[in-house]
Every structure is written in structure tokens, then in C-alpha cells.
Design an enzyme around this catalytic site. Sequence first.
Site, PDB file in Angstrom:
ATOM      1  N   GLY A  44      38.881  25.550  54.867  1.00 50.08           N
ATOM      2  CA  GLY A  44      38.134  26.521  55.671  1.00 50.08           C
ATOM      3  C   GLY A  44      38.202  26.321  57.285  1.00 50.08           C
ATOM      4  N   HIS A  68      46.561  18.911  65.321  1.00 47.32           N
ATOM      5  CA  HIS A  68      46.927  17.732  65.105  1.00 47.32           C
ATOM      6  C   HIS A  68      48.317  17.222  65.742  1.00 47.32           C
ATOM      7  CE1 HIS A  68      43.992  18.034  61.873  1.00 47.32           C
ATOM      8  NE2 HIS A  68      44.795  18.883  61.185  1.00 47.32           N
ATOM      9  N   GLY A  91      37.151  20.066  58.394  1.00 48.47           N
ATOM     10  CA  GLY A  91      37.445  21.315  57.481  1.00 48.47           C
ATOM     11  C   GLY A  91      37.984  20.927  56.194  1.00 48.47           C
ATOM     12  N   CYS A 125      38.727  25.431  67.337  1.00 45.30           N
ATOM     13  CA  CYS A 125      37.702  25.693  66.165  1.00 45.30           C
ATOM     14  C   CYS A 125      37.431  27.118  66.175  1.00 45.30           C
ATOM     15  CB  CYS A 125      36.728  24.987  65.814  1.00 45.30           C
ATOM     16  SG  CYS A 125      37.551  22.986  65.434  1.00 45.30           S
TER      17      CYS A 125
END
Length: 232
Positions: free
Chosen positions: A76, A82, A144, A173
Site C-alpha cells: 500500500g 530506499h 507500507g 509518500c
Amino acid sequence: MRADAVDAAPLVKHLGLVEYEPTWRAMQKFTDDRDPSTPDEIWLVEHPPVFTLGLNASREHVLSPGDIPVVQIDRGGQVTYHGPGQLVVYPLIDIRRHAMGVRQLVVALENAVIAYARELGVTASGSREAPGVYVGGAKLASVGLRIRRGASYHGLALNVALDLRPFERINVCGHRGLSVTQLADLCGVSEVRAAAQGLTPHLLRELEFVPREDAAAAHSAINTDLQAVSSR
């Protein structure tokens, strides 16, 4: 989780710096292959630079990826980054067996980071509207998840000591202008391994795998070889 229960502690695996996509596929395989008796696991990793987009995320939030790959995945949420210096935590948990709802799992992951930050002298908080952990309005950790066959994968990304500039290439996000922060700037913690060791007892406690007084003693660090995980 029911108040009178403590599940068996999961295997905690430090996998080091590993490529994103093979790790994602290994999580999927672990989830598809597990049965009701499979022990839960928590994977602690770093990834080379990558932007990941949630299942229904909008690519308009990827502003300028440049040479950083963009991978659409099955968790989600919207877009996040990252990179080396960020601790990524993947809780591979049978939430049906653990009697835990999805919201409970999200809050447990947030609370683990909040408790660890408090231990370091940093005041952090969660958000009902935008999952994650924040310090002074800046995002310290993102959450997430994906639930499949009653089990969780994907998870938590905690900024430890990384190059924060790639976050400027996205709407973090899905929120325009959202700033990010990291432990190195807040309290001087600059080693991902140290952050992993410090966070793990809080994860075990907040996920209710061990009694709160026993959490620190339950941390086991095993299996540093991703290939061993991928070849299940």
C-alpha cells in the site's frame, strides 16, 4: 493480539545490503510457501538506491527520478525512497495466528520506532492520517504493508544516516513538501547495524512476541545470506 498470549519469537535475520527486487520476490515466495506452522521472521536490510511505488500509487509523485530506478510493487501507499544508510524492516508475520489486525501491526511498527527514538532522547510521534513516524513534522520512518494469505510482508523504513537528497525528487509518500529527517541528524546514531540492534527489542515487544521484560534478551541475529532465503 489477545492480552493473555505471547507468540513464539520470530527469527531475526540481518541480510545486509541487498538488491531491492530479489528481496521483494523472496518475501513473496516466503509468504506463498509458508503454512500455519511456519515460524515468523523479521528481515533487517539496506537497499541500493531505489524509488518504490505502491500498488495504486500515482507516478505524478515521482518528480525527477534521474538515474535511480523506479519499481512498482504490491504494498500500500505512494512513493518512497530506499538507499544505503536506511534500515528497512520486513516483518513476515502470520497475523491470523498472531491475532493481530492490519492497523494494529502498523501501530506496533510505529510504536517500536517511537520507543527507540525516546531511548535515544528524541521525541517522535505517529500519525493516523499518514502512517509513519515523525519528528517536528519531518518524516523519520515510513510504513507500507501487504497482507496475503493472512500474512504480512513489506514493512518499515527508518532513516539512519543516508543521503537525503533523493527524497527531493519525489513527493514523499504522496505529500507535497513533506520533509524528512534521520537519526544521524537528531541524535548522532550513524550505523545501520547499531540502529537494527537498538530497534529490535522494541519491535519484539511492540509486536508482542515476547513479554516486555524479556524483549532485549530475545534478539537473535542469524542467516546473513540472502541466497539462503531466496532459495527456499
